[in-house]
Write an enzyme that holds these catalytic residues in place. Structure first.
Site, PDB file in Angstrom:
ATOM      1  N   ARG A 133       0.843  -1.205   0.000  1.00  0.00           N
ATOM      2  CA  ARG A 133       0.000   0.000   0.000  1.00  0.00           C
ATOM      3  C   ARG A 133       0.879   1.256   0.000  1.00  0.00           C
ATOM      4  O   ARG A 133       0.606   2.227  -0.673  1.00  0.00           O
ATOM      5  CB  ARG A 133      -0.910   0.069   1.233  1.00  0.00           C
ATOM      6  CG  ARG A 133      -1.686  -1.163   1.614  1.00  0.00           C
ATOM      7  CD  ARG A 133      -3.010  -1.195   0.901  1.00  0.00           C
ATOM      8  NE  ARG A 133      -2.849  -1.718  -0.445  1.00  0.00           N
ATOM      9  CZ  ARG A 133      -2.578  -2.994  -0.751  1.00  0.00           C
ATOM     10  NH1 ARG A 133      -2.457  -3.907   0.181  1.00  0.00           N
ATOM     11  NH2 ARG A 133      -2.441  -3.364  -2.011  1.00  0.00           N
ATOM     12  N   HIS A 188      -7.300   7.458  11.421  1.00  0.00           N
ATOM     13  CA  HIS A 188      -6.937   6.033  11.351  1.00  0.00           C
ATOM     14  C   HIS A 188      -5.463   5.828  11.031  1.00  0.00           C
ATOM     15  O   HIS A 188      -5.076   4.747  10.585  1.00  0.00           O
ATOM     16  CB  HIS A 188      -7.803   5.317  10.305  1.00  0.00           C
ATOM     17  CG  HIS A 188      -9.252   5.211  10.695  1.00  0.00           C
ATOM     18  ND1 HIS A 188     -10.252   4.858   9.823  1.00  0.00           N
ATOM     19  CD2 HIS A 188      -9.863   5.415  11.895  1.00  0.00           C
ATOM     20  CE1 HIS A 188     -11.423   4.844  10.463  1.00  0.00           C
ATOM     21  NE2 HIS A 188     -11.211   5.192  11.719  1.00  0.00           N
ATOM     22  N   THR A 234     -17.596   8.346   2.106  1.00  0.00           N
ATOM     23  CA  THR A 234     -17.489   7.308   3.137  1.00  0.00           C
ATOM     24  C   THR A 234     -18.818   6.558   3.253  1.00  0.00           C
ATOM     25  O   THR A 234     -19.891   7.161   3.145  1.00  0.00           O
ATOM     26  CB  THR A 234     -16.981   7.870   4.484  1.00  0.00           C
ATOM     27  OG1 THR A 234     -17.113   6.869   5.497  1.00  0.00           O
ATOM     28  CG2 THR A 234     -17.714   9.114   4.929  1.00  0.00           C
ATOM     29  N   SER A 235     -18.720   5.245   3.478  1.00  0.00           N
ATOM     30  CA  SER A 235     -19.922   4.413   3.489  1.00  0.00           C
ATOM     31  C   SER A 235     -20.698   4.538   4.797  1.00  0.00           C
ATOM     32  O   SER A 235     -21.823   4.066   4.895  1.00  0.00           O
ATOM     33  CB  SER A 235     -19.528   2.948   3.277  1.00  0.00           C
ATOM     34  OG  SER A 235     -18.658   2.551   4.316  1.00  0.00           O
ATOM     35  N   ASN A 251     -21.489  11.914  -1.766  1.00  0.00           N
ATOM     36  CA  ASN A 251     -21.083  10.509  -1.920  1.00  0.00           C
ATOM     37  C   ASN A 251     -21.643   9.953  -3.226  1.00  0.00           C
ATOM     38  O   ASN A 251     -22.609  10.483  -3.773  1.00  0.00           O
ATOM     39  CB  ASN A 251     -21.605   9.681  -0.732  1.00  0.00           C
ATOM     40  CG  ASN A 251     -20.747   8.462  -0.438  1.00  0.00           C
ATOM     41  OD1 ASN A 251     -19.523   8.546  -0.502  1.00  0.00           O
ATOM     42  ND2 ASN A 251     -21.366   7.347  -0.115  1.00  0.00           N
ATOM     43  N   LEU A 252     -21.012   8.900  -3.703  1.00  0.00           N
ATOM     44  CA  LEU A 252     -21.457   8.276  -4.950  1.00  0.00           C
ATOM     45  C   LEU A 252     -22.866   7.708  -4.808  1.00  0.00           C
ATOM     46  O   LEU A 252     -23.669   7.746  -5.718  1.00  0.00           O
ATOM     47  CB  LEU A 252     -20.470   7.160  -5.313  1.00  0.00           C
ATOM     48  CG  LEU A 252     -20.444   6.692  -6.750  1.00  0.00           C
ATOM     49  CD1 LEU A 252     -20.184   7.831  -7.710  1.00  0.00           C
ATOM     50  CD2 LEU A 252     -19.364   5.621  -6.924  1.00  0.00           C
ATOM     51  N   ALA A 273     -16.869  12.300  -6.324  1.00  0.00           N
ATOM     52  CA  ALA A 273     -16.237  13.366  -5.527  1.00  0.00           C
ATOM     53  C   ALA A 273     -15.463  14.354  -6.408  1.00  0.00           C
ATOM     54  O   ALA A 273     -15.482  15.561  -6.154  1.00  0.00           O
ATOM     55  CB  ALA A 273     -15.301  12.741  -4.492  1.00  0.00           C
TER      56      ALA A 273
HETATM   57  P1  NAD Z   1     -15.672   2.490   2.194  1.00  0.00           P
HETATM   58  O1  NAD Z   1     -14.909   1.758   1.154  1.00  0.00           O
HETATM   59  O2  NAD Z   1     -16.414   1.714   3.208  1.00  0.00           O
HETATM   60  O3  NAD Z   1     -16.743   3.429   1.457  1.00  0.00           O
HETATM   61  C1  NAD Z   1     -16.406   4.232   0.362  1.00  0.00           C
HETATM   62  C2  NAD Z   1     -17.623   5.065  -0.026  1.00  0.00           C
HETATM   63  O4  NAD Z   1     -17.193   5.943  -1.054  1.00  0.00           O
HETATM   64  C3  NAD Z   1     -18.806   4.256  -0.557  1.00  0.00           C
HETATM   65  O5  NAD Z   1     -19.995   4.711   0.053  1.00  0.00           O
HETATM   66  C4  NAD Z   1     -18.804   4.573  -2.054  1.00  0.00           C
HETATM   67  O6  NAD Z   1     -20.105   4.640  -2.596  1.00  0.00           O
HETATM   68  C5  NAD Z   1     -18.158   5.943  -2.076  1.00  0.00           C
HETATM   69  N1  NAD Z   1     -17.452   6.239  -3.331  1.00  0.00           N
HETATM   70  C6  NAD Z   1     -16.799   5.390  -4.163  1.00  0.00           C
HETATM   71  N2  NAD Z   1     -16.265   6.067  -5.183  1.00  0.00           N
HETATM   72  C7  NAD Z   1     -16.585   7.363  -5.006  1.00  0.00           C
HETATM   73  C8  NAD Z   1     -16.319   8.553  -5.720  1.00  0.00           C
HETATM   74  N3  NAD Z   1     -15.624   8.546  -6.864  1.00  0.00           N
HETATM   75  N4  NAD Z   1     -16.800   9.720  -5.242  1.00  0.00           N
HETATM   76  C9  NAD Z   1     -17.527   9.756  -4.099  1.00  0.00           C
HETATM   77  N5  NAD Z   1     -17.812   8.667  -3.368  1.00  0.00           N
HETATM   78  C10 NAD Z   1     -17.336   7.484  -3.812  1.00  0.00           C
HETATM   79  O7  NAD Z   1     -14.661   3.487   2.843  1.00  0.00           O
HETATM   80  P2  NAD Z   1     -14.666   4.200   4.275  1.00  0.00           P
HETATM   81  O8  NAD Z   1     -16.042   4.639   4.594  1.00  0.00           O
HETATM   82  O9  NAD Z   1     -13.571   5.178   4.198  1.00  0.00           O
HETATM   83  O10 NAD Z   1     -14.277   3.066   5.346  1.00  0.00           O
HETATM   84  C11 NAD Z   1     -13.344   2.026   5.096  1.00  0.00           C
HETATM   85  C12 NAD Z   1     -12.111   1.939   5.989  1.00  0.00           C
HETATM   86  O11 NAD Z   1     -11.068   1.387   5.162  1.00  0.00           O
HETATM   87  C13 NAD Z   1     -11.576   3.248   6.510  1.00  0.00           C
HETATM   88  O12 NAD Z   1     -11.397   3.092   7.880  1.00  0.00           O
HETATM   89  C14 NAD Z   1     -10.206   3.467   5.842  1.00  0.00           C
HETATM   90  O13 NAD Z   1      -9.191   3.699   6.817  1.00  0.00           O
HETATM   91  C15 NAD Z   1      -9.877   2.186   5.141  1.00  0.00           C
HETATM   92  N6  NAD Z   1      -9.448   2.393   3.709  1.00  0.00           N
HETATM   93  C16 NAD Z   1      -8.664   3.474   3.356  1.00  0.00           C
HETATM   94  C17 NAD Z   1      -8.302   3.694   2.022  1.00  0.00           C
HETATM   95  C18 NAD Z   1      -7.440   4.890   1.669  1.00  0.00           C
HETATM   96  O14 NAD Z   1      -6.664   5.345   2.502  1.00  0.00           O
HETATM   97  N7  NAD Z   1      -7.569   5.459   0.459  1.00  0.00           N
HETATM   98  C19 NAD Z   1      -8.748   2.799   1.030  1.00  0.00           C
HETATM   99  C20 NAD Z   1      -9.551   1.688   1.430  1.00  0.00           C
HETATM  100  C21 NAD Z   1      -9.889   1.507   2.773  1.00  0.00           C
END
Ligand code: NAD
Length: 236
Positions: free
Chosen positions: A58, A111, A179-180, A204-205, A222
């Site tokens: 990562r 986090h 965020t979901s 959100n998406l 986003a």
């Molecule tokens: P999640 O994956 O649970 O949810 C992501 C949300 O973003 C979903 O609701 C989805 O519909 C939405 N989404 C997807 N593409 C989008 C876009 N282009 N524009 C707007 N919205 C969009 O993620 P979460 O709620 O952040 O929770 C997951 C956990 O996993 C967190 O605690 C995080 O630390 C970790 N995580 C982090 C990363 C990172 O650092 N980029 C990546 C994956 C997971």
């Protein structure tokens, strides 16, 4: 300008258009690994080699991605609010560094972050950009074999909760982006804010799990929604 003090919570969705896979997109797996194996203290105790390898990948992947229009727009918002005597508090659940690279100066990584290592013995944290192994020694206490990625795993207390709660109680508006709404305590920020009369907005998406708690939900990517909304805030 209607809102001067804004608290924003971002999640994996804001980094999706930069090419970092969200958690939900992978069907509850994180890059093909069970969360229990790579994102819990028990998983680390059982197989530190695997956990370091997972975060090494990562961390290395960060070098192949760039901030997108949403990250850049939030940096513009931080500047714009500051110039008008306001303040942006940007809280992210993301462990990537795309907000910083997009130009935001103050980011709360509740986090943790991939570019930092944490000593399991003396709790020293240090910037770490290379591959790590369980044998890594802490630069402060020199103890070997207890260094871990500076990531808050499931079952652990997120960072800076007192600062986040303080900023929520002092803001005009709370906004959740990408965020979901499935991971607590972050998923509870909207209820915390609305219970003390703050305006709330979700970008959100798709509708998140706590969507009904928000005053307003705007659905879309986003990279498009966030720059539009930032322009609206800074124009008024
Ligand atoms: P999640 O994956 O649970 O949810 C992501 C949300 O973003 C979903 O609701 C989805 O519909 C939405 N989404 C997807 N593409 C989008 C876009 N282009 N524009 C707007 N919205 C969009 O993620 P979460 O709620 O952040 O929770 C997951 C956990 O996993 C967190 O605690 C995080 O630390 C970790 N995580 C982090 C990363 C990172 O650092 N980029 C990546 C994956 C997971």
């Amino acid at each position: 300008m209607k809102s001067k003090k804004i608290v924003i919570l971002t999640g994996a969705g804001i980094s999706a258009e930069s090419g970092i896979e969200t958690f939900r997109a992978a069907g509850g797996l994180w890059e093909n690994h069970r969360v229990e194996d790579v994102a819990t203290p028990e998983g680390f105790a059982k197989d530190p080699e695997l956990v370091h390898r997972f975060y090494n990948l990562r961390r290395a992947a960060l070098k192949t991605v760039k901030p997108n229009a949403a990250h850049v727009a939030l940096a513009k918002l931080e500047d714009g609010l500051k110039q008008n005597g306001g303040q942006l508090t940007l809280v992210t659940q993301n462990v990537d560094d795309l907000h910083e690279r997009g130009g935001t100066k103050e980011v709360i990584h509740m986090h943790g972050i991939l570019t930092s290592m944490l000593c399991g013995t003396c709790e020293h944290r240090w910037e770490y950009l290379e591959d790590a192994s369980p044998h890594l020694s802490c630069p402060k206490c020199y103890v070997k074999n207890t260094s871990r990625p500076d990531i808050v795993w499931f079952g652990e207390m997120p960072y800076a909760m007192h600062v986040i709660e303080e900023r929520l109680s002092d803001c005009d508006l709370f906004v959740s982006i990408g965020t979901s709404g499935a991971v607590y305590p972050a998923a509870g920020f909207v209820q915390m804010a609305s219970s003390i009369g703050k305006a709330t907005l979700e970008l959100n998406l798709e509708r998140s799990q706590g969507s009904h708690f928000f005053d307003e939900s705007r659905l879309g990517a986003a990279g498009t929604l966030v720059p539009q909304w930032v322009d609206e805030v800074l124009k008024v």
